[in-house]
Design an enzyme around this catalytic site. Sequence first.
Site, PDB file in Angstrom:
ATOM      1  N   GLY A 281       6.973 -10.641   4.270  1.00  8.25           N
ATOM      2  CA  GLY A 281       5.544 -10.908   4.283  1.00  8.25           C
ATOM      3  C   GLY A 281       5.031 -11.626   3.047  1.00  8.25           C
TER       4      GLY A 281
ATOM      5  N   ASP B 269      11.643   2.644  -4.511  1.00 10.01           N
ATOM      6  CA  ASP B 269      10.647   3.239  -3.617  1.00 10.01           C
ATOM      7  C   ASP B 269       9.388   3.491  -4.432  1.00 10.01           C
ATOM      8  OD1 ASP B 269       9.077   4.842  -1.949  1.00 10.01           O
ATOM      9  OD2 ASP B 269      10.807   5.910  -1.128  1.00 10.01           O
TER      10      ASP B 269
ATOM     11  N   TYR C 125      -6.536   3.956   3.827  1.00 10.17           N
ATOM     12  CA  TYR C 125      -6.127   2.647   3.328  1.00 10.17           C
ATOM     13  C   TYR C 125      -7.296   1.961   2.628  1.00 10.17           C
ATOM     14  CZ  TYR C 125      -4.221  -2.129   3.476  1.00 10.17           C
ATOM     15  OH  TYR C 125      -3.764  -3.387   3.160  1.00 10.17           O
TER      16      TYR C 125
ATOM     17  N   LYS D 117      -7.352   0.879  -1.332  1.00 11.88           N
ATOM     18  CA  LYS D 117      -7.504  -0.513  -1.737  1.00 11.88           C
ATOM     19  C   LYS D 117      -8.815  -0.737  -2.505  1.00 11.88           C
ATOM     20  CE  LYS D 117      -3.629  -2.256  -0.339  1.00 11.88           C
ATOM     21  NZ  LYS D 117      -2.648  -2.780  -1.315  1.00 11.88           N
TER      22      LYS D 117
ATOM     23  N   THR E  97       1.792 -11.413   9.413  1.00 13.83           N
ATOM     24  CA  THR E  97       2.927 -10.750   8.777  1.00 13.83           C
ATOM     25  C   THR E  97       3.422  -9.616   9.671  1.00 13.83           C
ATOM     26  OG1 THR E  97       1.563  -9.109   7.618  1.00 13.83           O
ATOM     27  CG2 THR E  97       1.906 -11.229   6.508  1.00 13.83           C
TER      28      THR E  97
END
Length: 249
Positions: free
Chosen positions: A18, A61, A153, A157, A188
């Site tokens: 992506g 990770d 999310y 963000k 993506t």
Amino acid sequence: MDLRLRDTVVLVTGASRGLGAEIALALAGEGAHVVATARSKESLDDVAARGGGRVSVIEADMRDEASVAGLADEVVARHGRIDGLVNNAGIAPAGRFVDQDPAIWKDAMAVNVIAPMLLAQAAGRHMIAQGGGRIVNVASTTGVRGKPYLVGYSTSKGAVVRLTEALAAEWAAKNVQVNCVAPGAFRTDAQRAVLESPDLLERRVAKIPAGRMADPAELVPLACLLLSPLSSFTTGAIFVVDGGESGKL
């Protein structure tokens, strides 16, 4: 235009596919030494193979705080310095807010907020010591405007946006620029469900004034410019790249 990125050293997270992969390859094309990191070693190796010998990889990770905190030191151990950081890795758990387990939120915060914070802190120490550097945080339009069913999310963000502004103000005098790009709908893997459903795709595109989703390559020039010495007076800025979607009523 020469972006003066040749032989600079840049760490890119979430670089196995992506937007992250496209940014990493574009930087390599500009002559930078790129350290690409993600969880998938196989996918990272594919990116490195396309990088003309200028992309090396570290499997990591973003949930592992100790591993994340040591990434900048590893970059400096390999190349002697770190000039740029792209905090691109992220996860976007979706679902009805009233049904979401707090563990899902903790996971999103770990990857989307804590990891960029730790990376910025570690890289920032080196950048300040060496006389400067540049950080680009990848947020989302959902961090600028909230979105239903992506509450965790959006919240994470939004925190990335505030992190960008606060760090930019604190580090401007140290010649460390911190900026943020907030992508909208890009073609993506993260949008695979939309892209593979004609009905969902039609409904998604109908919300975008430009009338289409973007190609990942359309974010790359901006990211590269923000990592360039040419943007040394640009800091604390949030660049929304969404085909006009968040600007409409």
